[in-house]
Design a protein around this motif. Structure first.
Motif, PDB file in Angstrom:
ATOM      1  N   HIS A  59      30.755  42.384  29.550  1.00 55.06           N
ATOM      2  CA  HIS A  59      31.926  42.498  30.454  1.00 55.06           C
ATOM      3  C   HIS A  59      31.652  40.528  30.518  1.00 55.06           C
ATOM      4  CE1 HIS A  59      34.773  42.346  33.289  1.00 55.06           C
ATOM      5  NE2 HIS A  59      35.375  40.684  33.289  1.00 55.06           N
ATOM      6  N   HIS A  61      34.046  36.772  28.825  1.00 51.85           N
ATOM      7  CA  HIS A  61      35.617  35.773  28.257  1.00 51.85           C
ATOM      8  C   HIS A  61      34.969  34.503  27.715  1.00 51.85           C
ATOM      9  CE1 HIS A  61      38.221  38.794  31.409  1.00 51.85           C
ATOM     10  NE2 HIS A  61      36.887  38.765  32.275  1.00 51.85           N
ATOM     11  N   HIS A 209      39.716  45.958  34.648  1.00 49.62           N
ATOM     12  CA  HIS A 209      39.650  44.791  35.592  1.00 49.62           C
ATOM     13  C   HIS A 209      40.163  45.330  37.148  1.00 49.62           C
ATOM     14  CE1 HIS A 209      38.168  42.023  32.344  1.00 49.62           C
ATOM     15  NE2 HIS A 209      38.087  40.672  34.061  1.00 49.62           N
ATOM     16  N   HIS A 241      33.761  45.106  37.991  1.00 45.62           N
ATOM     17  CA  HIS A 241      34.792  43.838  39.397  1.00 45.62           C
ATOM     18  C   HIS A 241      33.946  44.773  40.369  1.00 45.62           C
ATOM     19  CE1 HIS A 241      35.898  40.448  39.088  1.00 45.62           C
ATOM     20  NE2 HIS A 241      36.721  40.607  37.692  1.00 45.62           N
ATOM     21  N   LEU A 270      30.024  42.075  38.341  1.00 42.75           N
ATOM     22  CA  LEU A 270      30.016  40.674  38.392  1.00 42.75           C
ATOM     23  C   LEU A 270      29.590  39.515  39.085  1.00 42.75           C
ATOM     24  CD1 LEU A 270      33.307  41.201  36.217  1.00 42.75           C
ATOM     25  CD2 LEU A 270      31.327  41.290  34.778  1.00 42.75           C
ATOM     26  N   ASN A 308      30.348  37.328  33.585  1.00 40.17           N
ATOM     27  CA  ASN A 308      31.961  37.013  32.941  1.00 40.17           C
ATOM     28  C   ASN A 308      32.255  36.344  32.731  1.00 40.17           C
ATOM     29  OD1 ASN A 308      34.540  38.694  33.894  1.00 40.17           O
ATOM     30  ND2 ASN A 308      34.473  37.404  36.293  1.00 40.17           N
TER      31      ASN A 308
HETATM   32 ZN   LIG Z   1      36.410  39.512  34.081  1.00 42.11          ZN
END
Ligand SMILES: [Zn+2]
Length: 414
Positions: A59, A61, A209, A241, A270, A308
């Motif tokens: 996970h 970004h 999420h 999460h 995360l 994350n």
């Molecule tokens: Zn995320």
């Protein structure tokens, strides 16, 4: 770096708690055992160094990494990180996203990551520019890192007339997972329904999420579990999460954990982001938001941790180093006892591999030769000392080699 076709022998590493050699041929682990014949191999001496399967970021970004210097950070009562980043996304270009995401991948590989599943935001602000950049990057890093992509609706799907079509478009271009974010829409159940229907139509797994807040009234995990079972998607749904689990009353929490287990849902915590974002407006007892990792694991749920965000308003100190996340987890989730430190590496290796459905993952003979050699004798030392990743091997090829040196003006006295 070692040529891909040449067999490789890791000599004397600690595999499963014992000193063993690992011989690698054609990208796979051919044999694991003591005193293997090195003839015809490139040999690396890793005596008494911990050998683990390659780290898996489940996970992350990369498309919104390294933008902390373009905006203000968080403050109590200030704009949310979502609001700050939404504004910036409008001006993202394909090249800009590509360069920042590439930097994330280079750092992740350097830190032992061999497979990554990344979210790519798809919405009215950035449209498909992130998808274009990450698809290009996926091809460019093939062989060094397996990069899987999630078409992710960070802004929700009911605020405009284009996001739903753009998400379908992203799946058509080959993104392998669909990612929802129920708390970004007022009608969370309608949001969840749309994601299940679309995932089923495209035959892709789902990643949400979910339940990132601290108001139990907003809980969606039980509904997601119900839908997972009703639609026969056990093992194909992941929740990131899950902070809200932490604030539920014990009996309620136990019920929700039971539903997660019955639905075969994978959970990803995360911790670095939660520690930065949560509880900013709390007057007392500032809530830190990390989910109940130990309880989830105890209940038999497949739980992982991941990085994350990287250097943006969600986590300005984010860094794609899963060994660092293991330390953050030990500190933030009450998981620092020696027995817990011993299993924490599962949360960045075998557990996320299972969440992603990776085939042939691990250190057994026949597995894909994705591994990392740490300058430590065991997991507790690796996490505590943040040991160097001496070698990172992807499909039998050394893709990163790291050293750390120091000089010390002290004599060693026996
Ligand atoms: Zn995320």
């Amino acid at each position: 770096m070692t040529a891909p076709s040449r067999p490789l022998l890791l000599r004397g590493g600690l595999v499963g708690g014992r000193r063993q050699d690992v011989s690698i041929r054609d990208g796979r682990i051919a044999r694991v055992g003591a005193g293997l014949d090195a003839a015809g191999h490139d040999a690396l001496d890793v005596t008494d160094r911990l050998v683990l399967p390659g780290f898996v970021e489940s996970h992350i970004h990369p498309d919104k990494a390294f933008i902390a210097d373009r905006t203000q950070g968080l403050s109590a009562g200030g704009p949310t990180p979502q609001t700050l980043v939404a504004e910036l996304k409008k001006s993202f270009t394909v090249e800009d996203v590509y360069q920042r995401a590439r930097r994330v991948i280079e750092l992740a590989v350097r830190h032992g990551c061999t497979t990554m599943r990344a979210h790519v935001e798809v919405d009215a602000f950035v449209q498909l520019r992130g998808v274009e950049a990450l698809r290009r990057l996926q091809a460019d890093v093939a062989g060094v890192l397996d990069l899987e992509l999630i078409a992710f609706a960070q802004e929700g799907i009911f605020h405009d007339g284009v996001t739903q079509d753009l998400l379908r478009e992203a799946l058509k271009t080959g993104l392998g997972t669909l990612g929802g974010c129920p708390y970004m829409d007022r009608d969370q159940r309608a949001h969840i329904d749309w994601f299940f229907e679309t995932a089923q139509a495209f035959g892709v797994p789902l990643d949400f999420h979910a339940d990132s807040g601290d108001d139990p009234e907003q809980l969606t995990t039980d509904y997601i579990a119900e839908q997972t079972l009703a639609r026969g998607m056990q093992g194909r749904v992941t929740l990131g999460h899950l902070c809200m689990l932490d604030v539920l009353e014990p009996a309620h929490r136990a019920r929700v954990i039971g539903r997660i287990r019955d639905a075969g849902i994978h959970v990803i915590s995360l911790p670095a982001t939660e520690l930065h974002v949560k509880g900013r407006a709390d007057v007392t007892r500032t809530w830190r938001g990390v989910t109940r990792i130990g309880e989830l694991r105890e209940a038999g749920i497949n739980v992982s941790i991941s990085t994350n965000n990287i250097v943006n308003p969600f986590t300005p100190y984010g860094h794609p180093d899963l060994l660092r996340q293991a330390l953050v987890t030990a500190m933030s989730a009450h998981l620092g006892n020696l027995d817990q430190l011993a299993w924490l590496p599962e949360l960045i290796t075998t557990n996320p591999a299972r969440a992603l459905g990776l085939e042939g993952y691990g250190l057994a003979e026949g597995c894909r030769a994705d591994l990392v050699v740490l300058d430590a004798r065991d997991a507790a030392q690796a996490i505590t000392e943040q040991a160097e990743k001496l070698y990172v091997v992807k499909a039998g090829r050394v893709v990163a080699r790291n050293t750390r040196t120091h000089e010390l003006a002290l004599d060693r006295r026996e």
